[in-house]
Write a protein that holds these residues in place. Structure first.
Motif, PDB file in Angstrom:
ATOM      1  N   VAL A   4       5.530  42.736 -26.710  1.00 48.13           N
ATOM      2  CA  VAL A   4       4.424  43.280 -27.496  1.00 48.13           C
ATOM      3  C   VAL A   4       4.431  44.798 -27.355  1.00 48.13           C
ATOM      4  N   ARG A   5       4.225  45.490 -28.488  1.00 48.50           N
ATOM      5  CA  ARG A   5       4.123  46.945 -28.462  1.00 48.50           C
ATOM      6  C   ARG A   5       2.683  47.324 -28.140  1.00 48.50           C
ATOM      7  N   VAL A   6       2.526  48.241 -27.205  1.00 54.60           N
ATOM      8  CA  VAL A   6       1.193  48.718 -26.813  1.00 54.60           C
ATOM      9  C   VAL A   6       1.200  50.230 -26.919  1.00 54.60           C
ATOM     10  N   LYS A   7       0.236  50.773 -27.667  1.00 53.63           N
ATOM     11  CA  LYS A   7       0.088  52.220 -27.799  1.00 53.63           C
ATOM     12  C   LYS A   7      -1.047  52.673 -26.898  1.00 53.63           C
ATOM     13  N   TRP A   8      -0.792  53.731 -26.163  1.00 53.29           N
ATOM     14  CA  TRP A   8      -1.803  54.325 -25.281  1.00 53.29           C
ATOM     15  C   TRP A   8      -1.723  55.824 -25.447  1.00 53.29           C
ATOM     16  N   LYS A  10      -0.551  59.023 -26.834  1.00 51.40           N
ATOM     17  CA  LYS A  10       0.665  59.382 -27.569  1.00 51.40           C
ATOM     18  C   LYS A  10       1.870  58.570 -27.123  1.00 51.40           C
ATOM     19  N   GLU A  11       1.676  57.711 -26.148  1.00 51.63           N
ATOM     20  CA  GLU A  11       2.789  56.928 -25.605  1.00 51.63           C
ATOM     21  C   GLU A  11       2.777  55.517 -26.181  1.00 51.63           C
ATOM     22  N   ALA A  12       3.968  54.917 -26.223  1.00 50.72           N
ATOM     23  CA  ALA A  12       4.105  53.538 -26.679  1.00 50.72           C
ATOM     24  C   ALA A  12       4.977  52.780 -25.675  1.00 50.72           C
ATOM     25  N   PHE A  13       4.632  51.536 -25.423  1.00 50.38           N
ATOM     26  CA  PHE A  13       5.337  50.716 -24.441  1.00 50.38           C
ATOM     27  C   PHE A  13       5.708  49.372 -25.066  1.00 50.38           C
ATOM     28  N   GLU A  14       6.812  48.815 -24.624  1.00 49.50           N
ATOM     29  CA  GLU A  14       7.192  47.438 -24.940  1.00 49.50           C
ATOM     30  C   GLU A  14       6.884  46.616 -23.692  1.00 49.50           C
ATOM     31  N   VAL A  15       5.968  45.664 -23.819  1.00 55.03           N
ATOM     32  CA  VAL A  15       5.517  44.898 -22.668  1.00 55.03           C
ATOM     33  C   VAL A  15       5.915  43.432 -22.858  1.00 55.03           C
ATOM     34  N   PRO A  16       6.710  42.877 -21.926  1.00 57.69           N
ATOM     35  CA  PRO A  16       6.998  41.436 -22.005  1.00 57.69           C
ATOM     36  C   PRO A  16       5.759  40.648 -21.598  1.00 57.69           C
ATOM     37  N   VAL A  17       5.389  39.671 -22.436  1.00 63.37           N
ATOM     38  CA  VAL A  17       4.153  38.926 -22.223  1.00 63.37           C
ATOM     39  C   VAL A  17       4.458  37.438 -22.196  1.00 63.37           C
ATOM     40  N   ASP A  18       3.916  36.735 -21.206  1.00 61.55           N
ATOM     41  CA  ASP A  18       3.980  35.279 -21.145  1.00 61.55           C
ATOM     42  C   ASP A  18       2.758  34.751 -21.895  1.00 61.55           C
ATOM     43  N   ILE A  19       2.986  34.057 -22.991  1.00 59.42           N
ATOM     44  CA  ILE A  19       1.905  33.593 -23.865  1.00 59.42           C
ATOM     45  C   ILE A  19       0.979  32.601 -23.151  1.00 59.42           C
ATOM     46  N   SER A  20       1.475  31.899 -22.158  1.00 62.67           N
ATOM     47  CA  SER A  20       0.640  30.914 -21.467  1.00 62.67           C
ATOM     48  C   SER A  20      -0.272  31.550 -20.416  1.00 62.67           C
ATOM     49  N   ALA A  21      -0.132  32.869 -20.194  1.00 64.37           N
ATOM     50  CA  ALA A  21      -0.944  33.557 -19.189  1.00 64.37           C
ATOM     51  C   ALA A  21      -2.292  33.979 -19.791  1.00 64.37           C
ATOM     52  N   ARG A  22      -3.130  34.532 -18.949  1.00 65.47           N
ATOM     53  CA  ARG A  22      -4.456  34.986 -19.374  1.00 65.47           C
ATOM     54  C   ARG A  22      -4.448  36.505 -19.623  1.00 65.47           C
ATOM     55  N   GLY A  23      -5.533  37.001 -20.181  1.00 69.16           N
ATOM     56  CA  GLY A  23      -5.645  38.421 -20.498  1.00 69.16           C
ATOM     57  C   GLY A  23      -5.538  39.312 -19.282  1.00 69.16           C
ATOM     58  N   ALA A  24      -5.978  38.826 -18.143  1.00 63.45           N
ATOM     59  CA  ALA A  24      -5.925  39.623 -16.913  1.00 63.45           C
ATOM     60  C   ALA A  24      -4.484  39.948 -16.520  1.00 63.45           C
ATOM     61  N   SER A  25      -3.542  39.052 -16.810  1.00 64.75           N
ATOM     62  CA  SER A  25      -2.140  39.318 -16.451  1.00 64.75           C
ATOM     63  C   SER A  25      -1.558  40.421 -17.331  1.00 64.75           C
ATOM     64  N   LEU A  26      -1.935  40.467 -18.605  1.00 64.89           N
ATOM     65  CA  LEU A  26      -1.484  41.550 -19.475  1.00 64.89           C
ATOM     66  C   LEU A  26      -2.080  42.877 -19.009  1.00 64.89           C
ATOM     67  N   LEU A  57      -3.612  34.181 -23.704  1.00 63.41           N
ATOM     68  CA  LEU A  57      -2.935  35.072 -24.643  1.00 63.41           C
ATOM     69  C   LEU A  57      -2.423  34.326 -25.871  1.00 63.41           C
ATOM     70  N   SER A  58      -2.229  33.020 -25.763  1.00 62.92           N
ATOM     71  CA  SER A  58      -1.788  32.240 -26.920  1.00 62.92           C
ATOM     72  C   SER A  58      -2.890  32.105 -27.963  1.00 62.92           C
ATOM     73  N   GLU A  59      -4.150  32.367 -27.580  1.00 61.01           N
ATOM     74  CA  GLU A  59      -5.285  32.195 -28.489  1.00 61.01           C
ATOM     75  C   GLU A  59      -5.710  33.483 -29.189  1.00 61.01           C
ATOM     76  N   GLY A  61      -3.672  35.688 -30.928  1.00 60.72           N
ATOM     77  CA  GLY A  61      -2.849  36.078 -32.072  1.00 60.72           C
ATOM     78  C   GLY A  61      -1.893  37.218 -31.817  1.00 60.72           C
ATOM     79  N   LEU A  62      -1.229  37.215 -30.674  1.00 64.81           N
ATOM     80  CA  LEU A  62      -0.240  38.253 -30.381  1.00 64.81           C
ATOM     81  C   LEU A  62       1.025  38.011 -31.189  1.00 64.81           C
ATOM     82  N   SER A  63       1.657  39.095 -31.628  1.00 64.22           N
ATOM     83  CA  SER A  63       2.960  39.000 -32.287  1.00 64.22           C
ATOM     84  C   SER A  63       3.729  40.286 -32.013  1.00 64.22           C
ATOM     85  N   GLU A  64       5.045  40.212 -32.168  1.00 64.54           N
ATOM     86  CA  GLU A  64       5.877  41.385 -31.904  1.00 64.54           C
ATOM     87  C   GLU A  64       5.684  42.457 -32.968  1.00 64.54           C
ATOM     88  N   SER A  65       5.255  42.083 -34.155  1.00 66.16           N
ATOM     89  CA  SER A  65       5.101  43.050 -35.235  1.00 66.16           C
ATOM     90  C   SER A  65       3.727  43.723 -35.234  1.00 66.16           C
TER      91      SER A  65
END
Length: 123
Positions: A4-8, A10-26, A57-59, A61-65
Motif C-alpha cells: 500500500v502506498r502511504v503519503k506523509w 512530502k514523503e511517500a512510502f510503500e508499506v507491505p500490509v497483511d490484510i488479515s491484521a488489524r489497523g494497529a499493526s499498520l 484491514l480486509s474490511e 477497502g485497501l488496494s495497491e492503486s
C-alpha cells in the motif's frame, strides 16, 4: 500481502500490509517508518473515515492503486515543566519589602502619561 502506498507530508512510502491484521499493526509499521507515534497518527483514505486500531484491514477497502494519507507529527507531545514556577505572591513577599524603582503606579498613571505625551509630542 499487499503493498500500500502511504503519503506523509512530502514523503511517500510503500508499506507491505497483511490484510488479515488489524489497523494497529499498520500503524505500528508506519511508526517504524516515519517516527510518528501510533497514538498521534490519523490514517485517511479508508472506508469509514480514519483507520481505527481494532478494525480488520480486509474490511477497509485497501488496494495497491489507492494511496493512504498519514496525518501526524513525529515530534513528541508536550511534557510538563520540570521546574515549579514560584511567584513573589506565593513566597510571602510584601510590596513594601521592595526597593523603590522608578515611578510608583498610582492606579491610572498610564492614562495620564499617554494623554500627556499625546498633548505635548515635542516635550
Amino acid at each position: 500481502m499487499l503493498n500500500v502506498r502511504v503519503k506523509w507530508g512530502k514523503e511517500a512510502f510503500e508499506v507491505p500490509v497483511d490484510i488479515s491484521a488489524r489497523g494497529a499493526s499498520l500503524k505500528a509499521s508506519l511508526e517504524n517508518l516515519t517516527g510518528v507515534p501510533a497514538s498521534r497518527q490519523k490514517v485517511m483514505g479508508v472506508k469509514g473515515g480514519a483507520l481505527r486500531d481494532e478494525v480488520l484491514l480486509s474490511e477497509v477497502g485497501l488496494s495497491e492503486s489507492k494511496p493512504l494519507m498519514l496525518v501526524g507529527t513525529a515530534e513528541s507531545a508536550p511534557r510538563q515543566p520540570t521546574e515549579v514556577l514560584c511567584f513573589a505572591e506565593d513566597t510571602g513577599f510584601q510590596e513594601s519589602d521592595q526597593m523603590a524603582n522608578g515611578l510608583v503606579n498610582l492606579g491610572s498613571t498610564c492614562y495620564f502619561n499617554s494623554n500627556f505625551c499625546g498633548s505635548f509630542p515635542n516635550f
